[in-house]
Design a protein around this motif. Structure first.
Motif, PDB file in Angstrom:
ATOM      1  N   LEU A 292       1.075  -1.231  -0.079  1.00  0.00           N
ATOM      2  CA  LEU A 292       0.117   0.073   0.105  1.00  0.00           C
ATOM      3  C   LEU A 292       0.857   1.197  -0.010  1.00  0.00           C
ATOM      4  O   LEU A 292       2.039   1.389   0.584  1.00  0.00           O
ATOM      5  CB  LEU A 292      -0.943   0.023   1.284  1.00  0.00           C
ATOM      6  N   VAL A 293       0.369   2.301  -0.534  1.00  0.00           N
ATOM      7  CA  VAL A 293       0.973   3.545  -0.565  1.00  0.00           C
ATOM      8  C   VAL A 293       0.415   4.438   0.528  1.00  0.00           C
ATOM      9  O   VAL A 293      -0.815   4.639   0.271  1.00  0.00           O
ATOM     10  CB  VAL A 293       0.998   4.345  -1.933  1.00  0.00           C
ATOM     11  N   VAL A 294       0.931   4.930   1.435  1.00  0.00           N
ATOM     12  CA  VAL A 294       0.471   5.582   2.709  1.00  0.00           C
ATOM     13  C   VAL A 294       1.186   6.817   2.906  1.00  0.00           C
ATOM     14  O   VAL A 294       2.322   7.164   2.901  1.00  0.00           O
ATOM     15  CB  VAL A 294       0.539   4.930   3.859  1.00  0.00           C
ATOM     16  N   ASP A 295       0.215   8.126   3.175  1.00  0.00           N
ATOM     17  CA  ASP A 295       0.859   9.402   3.732  1.00  0.00           C
ATOM     18  C   ASP A 295      -0.017   9.860   5.031  1.00  0.00           C
ATOM     19  O   ASP A 295      -0.987   9.183   5.151  1.00  0.00           O
ATOM     20  CB  ASP A 295       1.256  10.227   2.622  1.00  0.00           C
ATOM     21  N   ALA A 296       0.812  10.695   5.537  1.00  0.00           N
ATOM     22  CA  ALA A 296      -0.012  10.994   7.026  1.00  0.00           C
ATOM     23  C   ALA A 296       0.554  12.539   7.111  1.00  0.00           C
ATOM     24  O   ALA A 296       1.198  13.005   6.669  1.00  0.00           O
ATOM     25  CB  ALA A 296       0.525  10.116   7.965  1.00  0.00           C
ATOM     26  N   PHE A 297      -0.299  12.880   8.190  1.00  0.00           N
ATOM     27  CA  PHE A 297       0.046  14.238   8.573  1.00  0.00           C
ATOM     28  C   PHE A 297      -0.276  14.287  10.240  1.00  0.00           C
ATOM     29  O   PHE A 297      -0.858  13.191  10.639  1.00  0.00           O
ATOM     30  CB  PHE A 297      -1.075  15.169   8.073  1.00  0.00           C
ATOM     31  N   ALA A 298       0.764  14.905  10.956  1.00  0.00           N
ATOM     32  CA  ALA A 298       0.961  14.868  12.228  1.00  0.00           C
ATOM     33  C   ALA A 298       0.723  16.385  12.975  1.00  0.00           C
ATOM     34  O   ALA A 298       0.929  17.434  12.193  1.00  0.00           O
ATOM     35  CB  ALA A 298       2.139  14.494  12.685  1.00  0.00           C
ATOM     36  N   ARG A 299       0.254  16.385  14.108  1.00  0.00           N
ATOM     37  CA  ARG A 299      -0.019  17.698  14.697  1.00  0.00           C
ATOM     38  C   ARG A 299       1.106  17.565  15.788  1.00  0.00           C
ATOM     39  O   ARG A 299       0.922  16.791  16.637  1.00  0.00           O
ATOM     40  CB  ARG A 299      -1.467  18.195  15.250  1.00  0.00           C
ATOM     41  N   TYR A 300       2.028  18.559  16.221  1.00  0.00           N
ATOM     42  CA  TYR A 300       2.971  18.753  17.176  1.00  0.00           C
ATOM     43  C   TYR A 300       3.156  20.007  17.572  1.00  0.00           C
ATOM     44  O   TYR A 300       2.690  20.934  17.037  1.00  0.00           O
ATOM     45  CB  TYR A 300       4.137  17.920  16.747  1.00  0.00           C
ATOM     46  N   ARG A 301       3.892  20.147  18.858  1.00  0.00           N
ATOM     47  CA  ARG A 301       4.352  21.146  19.427  1.00  0.00           C
ATOM     48  C   ARG A 301       5.456  21.362  20.220  1.00  0.00           C
ATOM     49  O   ARG A 301       6.071  20.022  20.370  1.00  0.00           O
ATOM     50  CB  ARG A 301       3.000  21.994  20.405  1.00  0.00           C
ATOM     51  N   ILE A 302       6.096  22.490  20.156  1.00  0.00           N
ATOM     52  CA  ILE A 302       7.635  22.315  20.964  1.00  0.00           C
ATOM     53  C   ILE A 302       7.484  22.328  22.309  1.00  0.00           C
ATOM     54  O   ILE A 302       6.813  23.568  22.990  1.00  0.00           O
ATOM     55  CB  ILE A 302       8.481  23.615  20.336  1.00  0.00           C
ATOM     56  N   ALA A 303       7.519  21.391  23.263  1.00  0.00           N
ATOM     57  CA  ALA A 303       7.236  21.092  24.626  1.00  0.00           C
ATOM     58  C   ALA A 303       8.330  21.826  25.309  1.00  0.00           C
ATOM     59  O   ALA A 303       8.261  22.432  26.230  1.00  0.00           O
ATOM     60  CB  ALA A 303       7.105  19.832  24.786  1.00  0.00           C
ATOM     61  N   ASP A 304       9.636  21.471  24.816  1.00  0.00           N
ATOM     62  CA  ASP A 304      10.938  21.946  25.717  1.00  0.00           C
ATOM     63  C   ASP A 304      11.647  22.589  24.757  1.00  0.00           C
ATOM     64  O   ASP A 304      12.548  22.207  23.993  1.00  0.00           O
ATOM     65  CB  ASP A 304      11.588  20.738  26.307  1.00  0.00           C
ATOM     66  N   VAL A 305      11.613  23.817  24.958  1.00  0.00           N
ATOM     67  CA  VAL A 305      12.091  24.758  23.971  1.00  0.00           C
ATOM     68  C   VAL A 305      13.852  24.637  24.251  1.00  0.00           C
ATOM     69  O   VAL A 305      14.465  24.876  23.224  1.00  0.00           O
ATOM     70  CB  VAL A 305      11.926  26.379  23.991  1.00  0.00           C
ATOM     71  N   VAL A 306      14.479  24.397  25.214  1.00  0.00           N
ATOM     72  CA  VAL A 306      15.774  24.232  25.658  1.00  0.00           C
ATOM     73  C   VAL A 306      16.287  22.962  24.827  1.00  0.00           C
ATOM     74  O   VAL A 306      17.292  22.938  24.044  1.00  0.00           O
ATOM     75  CB  VAL A 306      16.124  24.308  27.037  1.00  0.00           C
ATOM     76  N   GLN A 307      15.619  21.735  25.043  1.00  0.00           N
ATOM     77  CA  GLN A 307      15.951  20.636  24.568  1.00  0.00           C
ATOM     78  C   GLN A 307      15.765  20.644  23.088  1.00  0.00           C
ATOM     79  O   GLN A 307      16.605  20.159  22.219  1.00  0.00           O
ATOM     80  CB  GLN A 307      15.131  19.526  25.114  1.00  0.00           C
ATOM     81  N   PHE A 308      14.979  21.298  22.735  1.00  0.00           N
ATOM     82  CA  PHE A 308      14.644  21.687  21.066  1.00  0.00           C
ATOM     83  C   PHE A 308      15.864  22.392  20.432  1.00  0.00           C
ATOM     84  O   PHE A 308      16.292  21.973  19.544  1.00  0.00           O
ATOM     85  CB  PHE A 308      13.327  22.304  20.941  1.00  0.00           C
ATOM     86  N   ARG A 309      16.164  23.434  21.131  1.00  0.00           N
ATOM     87  CA  ARG A 309      17.230  23.910  20.450  1.00  0.00           C
ATOM     88  C   ARG A 309      18.671  23.187  20.614  1.00  0.00           C
ATOM     89  O   ARG A 309      19.516  23.097  19.505  1.00  0.00           O
ATOM     90  CB  ARG A 309      17.680  25.418  21.334  1.00  0.00           C
ATOM     91  N   GLU A 310      18.801  22.590  21.744  1.00  0.00           N
ATOM     92  CA  GLU A 310      20.038  21.540  21.706  1.00  0.00           C
ATOM     93  C   GLU A 310      19.976  20.479  20.866  1.00  0.00           C
ATOM     94  O   GLU A 310      21.040  19.928  20.114  1.00  0.00           O
ATOM     95  CB  GLU A 310      20.280  21.032  23.245  1.00  0.00           C
ATOM     96  N   ALA A 311      18.863  20.068  20.299  1.00  0.00           N
ATOM     97  CA  ALA A 311      18.639  18.955  19.416  1.00  0.00           C
ATOM     98  C   ALA A 311      18.852  19.196  18.124  1.00  0.00           C
ATOM     99  O   ALA A 311      19.518  18.697  17.079  1.00  0.00           O
ATOM    100  CB  ALA A 311      17.487  18.231  19.592  1.00  0.00           C
TER     101      ALA A 311
END
Length: 299
Positions: A83-102
């Motif tokens: 099968l050919v599958v695509d998706a969409f996700a909803r997300y948010r930045i929970a930890d801005v410090v960890q996000f920046r470091e990552a």
């Protein structure tokens, strides 16, 4: 004059410095204060904030729920029906410090690339798990599968400082190269079902026709039997009447029977009969066969 100019320059620099040290954090975002690439302060509450001008910089990140569309990928469920599958996700930045470091300076774009890889890996692992067929993916169990993908993706996205809020499968199609074969198989199955239905219908029609034919034969046989019975009863009654009449007056009965024979023998305009005059057939015409009480009519 020079002192006044110097004072003006100092005042301008002081104003610029003060203005450069003030920034506003919007309620829809989070901000990091960086100094030479290192995090010095985290600003998550909306309002005015301060930094060291010309040394520190402010990096802003969206605090709202964001959307991500994943590219279409091929998955192979346990029934080997790709099968050919695509998706969409909803997300948010929970930890801005960890996000920046990552993700570093790559920001949201780099984070979404990594999150798309995580989602695709989890989509393949969940939809390709044992017991998950193409029919399962297309059934009501689809919601449970999407929730499993979300849970797995969220656990891995924590390393990026992200919360995965929701995951939805958009399209679930067959690969182009498989469509023709699938349509041919579906057409063959429909034709086989139609042939079976026609065969069952013909069988039912044969049973109905056979039952109808048998019913007709039974009805005709019963009617014939009843007619034979009625005819037999009528013949018996007629014979009984004749026998009674014969017993009552034998001469009259012989006379009546002879007249009936004459009527049957002499029909039409050109009836011709060759017979000797003294034949017994004409015994009542010449009066020889009459006994007392019976008188022929006519000439």
């Amino acid at each position: 004059m020079r002192s006044v100019t110097a004072l003006l320059i100092v005042a301008v620099l002081a104003i610029v410095g003060v203005l450069s040290s003030i920034f506003i954090v919007d309620e829809r975002e989070k901000a990091l204060v960086l100094q030479f690439g290192q995090i010095r302060a985290v600003k998550q509450e909306p309002g005015l904030a301060f930094k060291i001008p010309f040394i520190q910089e402010v990096v802003r990140y969206d605090d709202r729920i964001l959307s991500l569309d994943t590219p279409a990928i091929e998955v192979t469920p346990s029934d080997d029906r790709r099968l050919v599958v695509d998706a969409f996700a909803r997300y948010r930045i929970a930890d801005v410090v960890q996000f920046r470091e990552a993700v570093g300076p790559g920001g949201t774009r780099l984070a979404e690339d990594r999150l798309a890889d995580i989602l695709n890996d989890n989509i393949r692992s969940v939809l390709g798990a044992e017991g998950v067929t193409s029919n399962t993916i297309l059934s009501e169990e689809r919601s449970a599968l999407m929730n499993r993908i979300r849970v797995l993706a969220d656990s891995r996205a924590q390393a990026l400082g992200l919360d995965v809020v929701d995951v939805r499968l958009k399209q679930t199609n067959l690969p182009e190269q498989n469509l023709a074969a699938t349509f041919d198989r579906m057409r063959a199955e429909r034709e086989r079902e139609a042939t079976d239905e026609r065969a069952r219908g013909e069988e039912a029609a044969q049973r109905i026709r056979a039952q109808a034919d048998r019913t007709v034969v039974e009805l005709v046989s019963e009617a014939r039997r009843e007619s034979e019975i009625v005819r037999g009863e009528a013949d018996a009654e007629r014979n009984a009447i004749f026998a009674e009449a014969y017993g009552a007056d034998e001469d009259f009965f012989r006379f009546y029977r002879s007249l009936a024979a004459y009527e049957r023998a002499l029909q039409g305009q050109n009836s011709t009969m060759v017979i000797t005059p003294d034949s017994e057939f004409f015994e009542f015409l010449d009066g020889a066969g009459l006994s007392s009480g019976v008188t022929p009519s006519g000439n």
